[in-house]
Design an enzyme around this catalytic site. Structure first.
Site, PDB file in Angstrom:
ATOM      1  N   HIS A 103       2.886   5.589   4.808  1.00 31.10           N
ATOM      2  CA  HIS A 103       2.224   4.961   3.565  1.00 31.10           C
ATOM      3  C   HIS A 103       4.003   5.202   2.368  1.00 31.10           C
ATOM      4  CE1 HIS A 103      -2.396   7.057   3.539  1.00 31.10           C
ATOM      5  NE2 HIS A 103      -1.099   6.564   5.046  1.00 31.10           N
ATOM      6  N   GLU A 153       4.367   5.479  -0.494  1.00 36.98           N
ATOM      7  CA  GLU A 153       4.701   6.438  -1.035  1.00 36.98           C
ATOM      8  C   GLU A 153       5.822   7.553  -0.242  1.00 36.98           C
ATOM      9  OE1 GLU A 153       0.127   6.100  -3.511  1.00 36.98           O
ATOM     10  OE2 GLU A 153       1.781   6.290  -1.043  1.00 36.98           O
ATOM     11  N   CYS A 160      -3.367   8.108  -1.665  1.00 39.23           N
ATOM     12  CA  CYS A 160      -3.997   9.580  -0.562  1.00 39.23           C
ATOM     13  C   CYS A 160      -3.540  10.750  -0.528  1.00 39.23           C
ATOM     14  CB  CYS A 160      -3.802   9.232   0.113  1.00 39.23           C
ATOM     15  SG  CYS A 160      -3.141   9.097   1.038  1.00 39.23           S
ATOM     16  N   CYS A 214      -0.362  11.708   0.247  1.00 36.74           N
ATOM     17  CA  CYS A 214       0.645  11.062  -0.229  1.00 36.74           C
ATOM     18  C   CYS A 214       0.694  12.369  -1.276  1.00 36.74           C
ATOM     19  CB  CYS A 214       0.170   9.977  -0.656  1.00 36.74           C
ATOM     20  SG  CYS A 214       0.854   8.950   0.564  1.00 36.74           S
TER      21      CYS A 214
END
Length: 151
Positions: free
Chosen positions: A47, A49, A77, A80
């Site tokens: 992801h 991040e 999420c 993250c």
């Protein structure tokens, strides 16, 4: 946030992953910028991040990014947010909400960052809805793609 938005746009154009970008900043200086690379790397953990945290940690040779702020085009999420907490990032600023991406069919756990913060007693400060309209624009760009991987 504008840098994170441009990173997300780049990732969309390259077909690397979903419409997500992140930018890590400390003392007004950019530490790392990243976009989602889940499709490029075949790695569900890539992801924006996570990629930004990995990039900054490698560049600065530390797993701890105290006093840094992460700008994320979408609410982190749970994975993250946990990484943000573990990296000791002081603040997360995000635009679109988890619910905004969930409605588009992304496989999201609908546990908000605020709830995770409360449950885990995390010191991470959260600013939500920053440049929301522009971040939702990224999701609309994603919606218009003819070919995209079904998350």
């Amino acid at each position: 946030m504008q840098v994170a938005i441009e990173a997300a746009r780049s990732g969309i154009r390259l077909g690397h992953g979903g419409p997500f970008g992140a930018c890590l900043v400390k003392n007004g200086k950019i530490l790392a910028v990243a976009h989602n690379t889940v499709l490029k790397t075949y790695d569900a953990t890539c992801h924006a991040e996570i990629n930004a945290i990995r990039g900054a940690s490698k560049k600065w040779k530390t797993p701890f990014l105290e006093e840094a702020v992460i700008y994320s085009t979408t609410e982190p999420c749970p994975m993250c947010f946990a990484a943000i907490h573990w990296a000791r990032i002081s603040r997360v600023v995000y635009g679109a909400d988890i619910a905004d991406v969930k409605r588009r069919g992304f496989n999201e756990l609908t546990i908000s960052s605020s709830k995770l913060k409360m449950m885990g007693r995390s010191p991470v400060r959260i600013t939500k809805g920053f440049m929301r309209r522009e971040c939702l624009g990224l999701l609309r760009e994603w919606d218009r793609l003819e070919t995209k991987h079904p998350y």
